[in-house]
Design an enzyme around this catalytic site. Structure first.
Site, PDB file in Angstrom:
ATOM      1  CB  THR A 184     -10.003 -23.625  10.771  1.00 25.82           C
ATOM      2  OG1 THR A 184      -9.927 -23.026   9.464  1.00 25.82           O
ATOM      3  CG2 THR A 184      -8.636 -23.604  11.427  1.00 25.82           C
ATOM      4  CE  LYS A 185     -12.561 -22.326   5.367  1.00 20.93           C
ATOM      5  NZ  LYS A 185     -11.181 -22.025   5.705  1.00 20.93           N
ATOM      6  CG  ASN A 186     -18.538 -24.801   9.513  1.00 20.70           C
ATOM      7  OD1 ASN A 186     -17.598 -24.006   9.547  1.00 20.70           O
ATOM      8  ND2 ASN A 186     -19.771 -24.444   9.834  1.00 20.70           N
TER       9      ASN A 186
END
Length: 390
Positions: A184-186
């Site tokens: 889910t990280k950038n």
């Protein structure tokens, strides 16, 4: 009547570029740590701008290795925030050290430096500030305190890849900084993390520890330039990352700035839609946050102006097929931490205040303008139907 859509809380932004890169890794025969991992590690180091970097299997692994490299051990104390994911303190506990909590600011949700010195004892060895949602902590103040008391600063930047504090990129300020590349990280590698530092000795120790304490990893042993011989120099861990994961990261980094602009556009749309709604508080961005990573968009409800609490608000959005998150449940309220350290409700009032109010809305590059409009409408509907100001 708006048609009911389905908007998950988070989705990775994966295109044909990432798929092709992963296929190339699979076809190459190097599916564990290999040339793509070496390439990604160097490109990430260049992007952050430090002398050294080490990519690993997760941010949890990164935090653990950074603490170990600075010789944090049983009997030591490490100051951090209770308003964070369990990985922050779990990594401290892995070393045998004790996590010591300091309360947060209500606005940024970050650790309050003014409260840090009161928590320092003879056993304190390090501070682990957590940059919540991509907003940087007050690093000048934290570094000043650390220098005064001869403490190590290891930043938990799981949310802050791409964030700047004043003119400095997060990853270049503390003694070491730990990033997450979770799904889910950038920037995602599926599972993965990284440590950055300007300390050569620490970097070498981290790279030794991340794979069993071996003097040579498989890539160094079996490539053309390698040798079959290796030595075990210390007790290490199985924290290396694979080339399959690294292949994802290589392409993600190429489009990172583009993805950040997509996030920023969504944030600006949310801000414009919610800023005048008295029942909600939009995220605060301080002047020293010169570039925000926009990892999460966290709104706070104003309970005094609503007939419902945060939990019910989330349920209303869920009924409209909108995924949300709560970042975070304060760790001192968790059963394990209560039983182990004697924490109780009321110990960190600002963290508890924030927990009762926060809702994280969907924020990722794949959100369409129609998705964003739908989310905004349903949030507004939830407020309008439950406001005390009628």
């Amino acid at each position: 009547m708006t048609e009911k859509k389905s908007v998950p809380f988070g989705l990775p932004y994966i295109t044909k570029d990432e798929i092709d890169e992963v296929i190339e890794a699979l076809r190459s025969g190097w599916i564990s740590t290999g040339p793509k991992s070496v390439e990604l590690e160097e490109k990430l180091r260049e992007y952050i701008g430090t002398k050294y970097s080490a990519i690993v299997s997760s941010c949890t692994a990164a935090l653990h290795l950074a603490l170990c490299a600075y010789d944090i051990k049983e009997g030591d104390e490490v100051i951090t925030s209770p308003y964070t994911f369990i990985a922050t303190t779990e990594s401290i506990l892995y070393t045998g050290a004790k996590p010591v909590f300091v309360d947060i600011h209500k606005d940024t949700l970050n650790i309050d430096p003014a409260k840090i010195e009161k928590a320092i004892t003879k056993r304190t060895k390090a501070i682990v500030p957590v940059h919540i949602a991509g907003h940087p902590c007050e690093m000048d103040e934290i570094m000043k305190i650390a220098k005064k008391h001869n403490l190590i600063v290891i930043e938990d930047a799981a949310h802050a890849f791409g964030t700047y504090y004043k003119s400095k990129k997060i990853g270049t300020i503390g003694d070491a900084t730990c990033f997450s590349f979770y799904a889910t990280k950038n920037l995602t590698t599926g599972e993965g993390g990284m440590i950055t530092t300007n300390n050569k000795k620490i970097a070498e120790k981290i790279k030794l520890l991340r794979l069993h304490g071996m003097s040579r990893d498989a890539w160094k042993r079996y490539s053309k330039e390698g040798s079959w011989y290796y030595e075990i120099l210390t007790t290490g861990y199985k924290y290396n990352i694979s080339d399959i994961h690294s292949a994802l990261g290589i392409q993600q980094l190429k489009k990172f700035e583009k993805m950040q602009k997509m996030r920023e556009k969504i944030v600006n749309t949310y801000d414009e839609a919610f800023s005048k709604i008295k029942e909600l508080q939009i995220p605060v961005i301080k002047d020293y946050s010169t570039t925000h990573a926009y990892h999460l968009y966290i709104i706070k409800i104003v309970p005094e102006l609503l007939k419902i609490d945060r939990t019910k608000f989330i349920e209303l959005l869920r009924a409209e097929n909108i995924g949300t998150g709560v970042h975070f449940i304060p760790l001192h309220l968790m059963p394990f931490y209560k039983q182990t350290f004697g924490f109780k409700k009321g110990d960190f009032p600002n963290a508890e205040w924030a927990y009762e109010r926060t809702i994280s809305l969907p924020l990722y590059p794949g959100l369409t303008s129609e998705d964003v409009k739908y989310i905004i409408k349903k949030v507004k509907d939830s407020v309008a139907g439950n406001s005390r100001r009628k």
